[in-house]
Design a protein around this motif. Structure first.
Motif, mmCIF file in Angstrom:
data_model
loop_
_atom_site.group_PDB
_atom_site.id
_atom_site.type_symbol
_atom_site.label_atom_id
_atom_site.label_comp_id
_atom_site.label_asym_id
_atom_site.label_seq_id
_atom_site.Cartn_x
_atom_site.Cartn_y
_atom_site.Cartn_z
ATOM 1 N N GLY A 1 117.489 34.937 -17.404
ATOM 2 C CA GLY A 1 117.899 35.939 -16.594
ATOM 3 C C GLY A 1 119.472 35.947 -16.708
ATOM 4 O O GLY A 1 120.061 35.315 -17.555
ATOM 5 N N ARG B 1 115.126 40.530 -17.303
ATOM 6 C CA ARG B 1 113.929 39.653 -17.488
ATOM 7 C C ARG B 1 113.368 39.481 -18.994
ATOM 8 O O ARG B 1 113.793 39.761 -20.008
ATOM 9 C CB ARG B 1 112.714 40.931 -17.009
ATOM 10 N N ARG C 1 114.023 31.952 -14.026
ATOM 11 C CA ARG C 1 114.036 33.218 -13.310
ATOM 12 C C ARG C 1 113.595 34.238 -14.131
ATOM 13 O O ARG C 1 113.877 34.426 -15.510
ATOM 14 C CB ARG C 1 115.231 33.378 -12.543
ATOM 15 N N ALA C 2 113.054 35.427 -13.529
ATOM 16 C CA ALA C 2 112.912 36.697 -14.098
ATOM 17 C C ALA C 2 112.099 36.753 -15.253
ATOM 18 O O ALA C 2 112.222 37.232 -16.200
ATOM 19 C CB ALA C 2 114.271 37.393 -14.550
ATOM 20 N N ARG D 1 108.277 37.541 -16.265
ATOM 21 C CA ARG D 1 106.752 38.373 -15.996
ATOM 22 C C ARG D 1 106.004 38.171 -17.278
ATOM 23 O O ARG D 1 106.247 38.407 -18.418
ATOM 24 C CB ARG D 1 107.417 39.767 -16.307
ATOM 25 N N GLU E 1 111.976 30.606 -9.985
ATOM 26 C CA GLU E 1 112.313 31.817 -9.107
ATOM 27 C C GLU E 1 111.716 33.074 -9.883
ATOM 28 O O GLU E 1 111.683 33.304 -10.972
ATOM 29 C CB GLU E 1 113.778 31.929 -8.823
ATOM 30 N N ASP E 2 111.676 34.184 -9.070
ATOM 31 C CA ASP E 2 111.328 35.459 -9.785
ATOM 32 C C ASP E 2 110.380 35.641 -10.878
ATOM 33 O O ASP E 2 110.857 35.907 -11.791
ATOM 34 C CB ASP E 2 112.685 36.138 -9.780
ATOM 35 N N THR E 3 109.200 34.931 -10.330
ATOM 36 C CA THR E 3 108.139 34.803 -11.553
ATOM 37 C C THR E 3 106.835 35.486 -11.150
ATOM 38 O O THR E 3 106.530 35.196 -10.157
ATOM 39 C CB THR E 3 108.101 33.236 -11.924
ATOM 40 N N GLU E 4 106.438 36.603 -11.827
ATOM 41 C CA GLU E 4 105.132 37.034 -11.634
ATOM 42 C C GLU E 4 104.217 37.236 -12.723
ATOM 43 O O GLU E 4 104.724 37.385 -13.780
ATOM 44 C CB GLU E 4 105.537 38.612 -11.244
ATOM 45 N N THR F 1 104.066 34.449 -8.361
ATOM 46 C CA THR F 1 103.165 35.405 -7.799
ATOM 47 C C THR F 1 102.032 35.814 -8.613
ATOM 48 O O THR F 1 102.390 36.048 -9.773
ATOM 49 C CB THR F 1 103.897 36.613 -7.099
#
Length: 846
Positions: free
Chosen positions: A706, A709, A743-744, A746, A776-779, A821
């Motif tokens: 990060g 992404r 983080r970040a 995808r 963090e911020d992981t989808e 998520t």
């Protein structure tokens, strides 16, 4: 990951192994087992009456009764006349329904008239179809093999005319599905059914979505969730499944209506059934197939055997002939007269086989031959050696001493020029005859038709005066020193070039072009070991091209530092195309190398990474490469800063295949941002994750992930994971938040099939009892995990999880920290779909 100093202090963990039968690998069947698992056994409405599945007859003998549908005249594809045909269209291809899901051996088609571009597709629910073959012109009598895959529906996509369709059950094992469960009753929220005699378990569906998998002893299940907004009717069906993978037809439907406002506020966990594949004419893409290479691979276990040759496996044991084989199966030839015979799927004049023969008692390898027959006629034998295989002892640093401990890395590859072109459909036999003194295991064979490429322009490309190292360096120097502007580079004609050091390219770009990797072959001296050979390019050589040759090294163990064919620093714009590297440490190591193109290469039996970009390397393209049996990460990006460079950004790794990595992962990404990894296939990792996403710095200065992404798209991971680092277990995808920000991330599209221990694992590194960085911020979107089973070995307590937030890390550490998520998640045929007993990690399923 690293070939220099990198892996010595890593502290990971993961989970456990389930030893299961693995389907045969095909380049055109990358996600077959994942998408055809029983979790998709649902339909808008059954096309055959439940409980009326026809008797299959002898396994693999007579074709199964089917119900056909087509745009017109479906019955004509079952009338015994290949000249009369059913008609298909893009909206209604010719389709066969077996009435229940069962293991299949093959589909035979009669396609009258001119060739049609057709593709066989399959489904277990009549809605979500996946590819069972490639799409190409076909005519006449066509046989497409399925290797025991469980299916209910097959369709001939793209065909306008189908004369006959015949579907055959698997040639061995149980192919008869259980009866559909009877006695379906619904009492409030409790669904019950009568036990089926030969069922190994039951699957319950609500509104067509798999809701639970139950053992054979279960005869009831309570649904504690229901939509709570408007009035809703839920339709329940039950299927029985047997131990072989056959599935019954649907049971009778039981409907439950919940009035508006009366439902539960607890959300039901109903994994997505997936999206239907569009018709071939309309497809915008396909599931991950990885690299498209110029050869076709045929697994030995799918070939014919004779003389008492045995198929061994499957298992996942290191140092075992099956455990270290592709698909976890191989064929052994131990006695005179035993053979494995392949039918060539394409025209070929070469073959490559992956094999294992024993080591010498004191190490160092033996030499042997194995005879080759083409359509019954004996041809040149294969020359084999175990010199470059067989390591022993410590898993992180094995040596060539049989007394050091258990064995690993027991396979190697051998190549043979057949001397003539053999047409498709020929029989090529590998046979142990009286003069073949060893015992043998055969894993697979590649078939490829090759032709030597001529000098593209004799006036522009200088040729070496001979085949020695100095001859080649003199030609490189002549091209470099040219002042006329006429010379573009060096052409390397067919031949064997002995080299004992690195070639130097500098001051100006040069094109080094060979006749093809089968013909222009560099060799390290046979009487040496661990010789550092290859190319260095610096001081103005940016923009050079290296293409069309092979490098065969003499490494027998890992030595960090040397052994990289292309060892580049602080340079840009170089292309590596169609290079074959074998028995070396790495194909490529790039430190602060930008705008490189690495494509169409084959990397085999290395002692460390296939390739690694590090130290600020940015704007690079790594595309269409296959790595087999690498001794560290096959394809790596490590955002270290120890050798200069800054952030690593805008790299694209795409269309890659990693097979049989014997140490570390198929793909490993350590930090960076704005990098993309797409259409990547990883199969049969032996000890580690299929894909590693980690922010561990290994004690080096490093950028974490990060804020831009890092994107992973279209991953296919088959039989990945394993145990390493003194009993730590690893999944299909490992997300490890450690010493730098995590983080970040995808992940957009991943199919994880039959993982050794678990599908996806989240883990956090601790120092002094405190977590370093959270996830963090992981989808993750459109992910399927299927077949994570209990391992039954010493790691059984850490096995069988589709998704795991690791609560059991290494001593002195703690549970996973952070959140992730999932969107449109499919979990199927796992011992436990999601395990998260932590209070420190949150898994959101949307």
């Amino acid at each position: 990951m690293g070939t220099t100093e990198k892996r010595t202090t890593e502290k990971p963990t993961t989970e456990n192994t389930a030893h299961r039968t693995a389907h045969r690998s095909r380049a055109w069947r990358p996600v077959l087992a994942a998408l055809l698992g029983t979790g998709l056994l649902l339909a808008a409405g059954p096309t055959a009456v439940a409980g009326t599945a026809p008797d299959p007859g002898p396994a693999g003998g007579s074709p199964l009764p089917v119900r056909l549908s087509a745009d017109e005249d479906a019955d004509r594809a079952l009338d015994g006349d290949p000249g009369s045909y059913a008609r298909g269209t893009a909206s209604r291809w010719v389709r066969a329904d077996l009435g229940s899901t069962r293991r299949l051996d093959r589909v035979e088609l009669r396609l009258p008239g001119a060739a049609q571009r057709v593709q066989l597709q399959g489904s277990v629910n009549g809605r979500d179809f996946v590819d069972l073959s490639d799409a190409r012109p076909r005519a006449g009598h066509v046989t497409l093999r399925l290797g025991g895959t469980p299916l209910r529906y097959v369709r001939v996509a793209g065909a306008q005319r189908v004369g006959e369709v015949a579907v055959y059950p698997a040639a061995s094992g149980d192919t008869t599905p259980p009866k559909a469960p009877g006695g379906i009753r619904l009492n409030g929220a409790t669904l019950s059914w009568a036990r089926v005699a030969d069922a190994a378990g039951y699957d319950v569906y609500a509104d067509g979505r798999l809701r639970t998998r139950l053992p054979a002893t279960a005869t009831s299940w309570q649904d504690t969730t229901a939509p709570g907004g408007s009035e809703h009717t839920t339709a329940y069906r039950v299927r029985a499944r047997d131990a072989a993978g056959n599935e019954s037809p649907d049971s009778r439907t039981a409907n439950r209506t919940v009035a508006a406002g009366k439902g539960s506020t607890r959300p039901a966990f109903t994994p997505s059934a997936g999206k239907p594949a569009p018709a071939p004419a309309q497809r915008q893409g396909k599931a991950a197939t990885g690299a498209t290479m110029p050869y076709r691979t045929v697994e030995a276990e799918s070939a014919a055997t004779g003389g008492g040759a045995q198929v061994v496996g499957p298992n996942r044991k290191i140092g075992d002939l099956a455990g270290e084989a592709s698909g976890r199966k191989a064929v052994t030839l131990k006695e005179t007269g035993q053979y494995v015979e392949f039918t060539t799927p394409v025209e070929t004049n070469t073959l490559v086989t992956r094999f294992s023969i024993p080591d010498a008692p004191g190490g160092g390898g033996i030499n042997a031959t194995l005879n080759v027959y083409v359509d019954g006629a004996k041809t040149k034998p294969l020359d084999l050696t175990s010199k470059y295989a067989w390591l022993y002892g410590p898993e992180a640093g094995p040596v060539n001493d049989p007394g050091a401990g258990p064995a690993r890395h027991i396979y190697d590859e051998a190549r043979l020029d057949l001397g003539r072109t053999v047409p498709a459909g020929s029989r090529i036999r590998l046979q142990k005859d009286a003069g073949n003194s060893s015992s043998y295991a055969i894993d697979f064979v590649d078939f490829e038709k090759v032709t030597a490429l001529p000098n593209p322009d004799p006036a522009a490309y200088v040729q070496p005066a001979g085949f020695g190292h100095q001859d080649v360096q003199n030609a490189l120097d002549k091209a470099r020193m040219d002042t006329t502007g006429k010379l573009k580079g060096v052409y390397l004609p067919p031949g064997d070039y002995e080299t004992s050091s690195k070639f130097q390219v500098y001051l100006k770009p040069v094109k080094v072009i060979g006749a093809g990797p089968w013909f222009t072959r560099f060799h390290a001296p046979a009487g040496q070991q661990n010789t550092d050979i290859g190319f260095r390019a610096a001081d103005g050589a940016g923009g050079s091209t290296f293409s069309g040759f092979a490098y065969f090294g003499n490494y027998t163990s890992r030595i960090d530092g040397p052994g990289k064919v292309f060892d580049f620093q602080n340079i840009s714009g170089i292309t590596l195309d169609n290079i074959w590297a074998e028995h070396l440490v790495c194909l490529y190591w790039g430190a602060n190398t930008d705008r490189m193109t690495i494509k169409n290469n084959r990397i085999r039996d290395t002692f460390a990474d296939g390739l690694n970009m590090t130290n600020g390397s940015s704007d690079n393209l790594v595309t269409n490469n296959e790595a087999r049996s690498t001794g560290d990460d096959s394809f790596a990006l490590f955002s270290a800063l120890d050798a200069g460079g800054g952030e690593q950004t805008n790299n694209v790794y795409e269309n890659l295949t990693s097979k049989l990595t014997w140490r570390a992962a198929g793909l490993a990404v350590y930090g960076g941002q704005l990098n993309t990894f797409r259409n990547i296939r990883v199969t049969d990792t032996l000890v580690y994750a299929g894909v590693t996403i980690s922010s561990l710095d290994f004690g080096f200065p490093m950028n974490g992930f990060g804020p831009g992404r890092t994107t992973f798209e279209n991953l296919a991971l088959d039989r990945t994971g394993g145990h390493f680092w003194n009993g730590q277990t690893f999944p299909g995808i490992w997300l490890f938040s450690a010493s730098k920000p995590f983080r970040a991330i995808r992940v957009n599209g991943a199919v994880i099939t039959d993982p050794t221990y678990h599908g996806i694992m989240f883990q956090t590194n601790y120092v002094g009892g405190r977590p370093q960085n959270p996830v963090e911020d992981t989808e993750l979107s459109d992910v399927t995990v299927s077949g994570a089973k209990k391992s039954g070995d010493e790691y059984d307590a850490r096995s069988g999880f589709g998704i795991w937030a690791n609560e059991m890390p290494e001593p002195g550490q703690g549970p996973a920290v952070g959140a992730a998520t999932f969107r449109r998640l499919t979990l199927r045929d796992n011992a436990e779909n999601i395990r998260n007993t932590t209070s420190t990690f949150k898994i959101n399923v949307m």
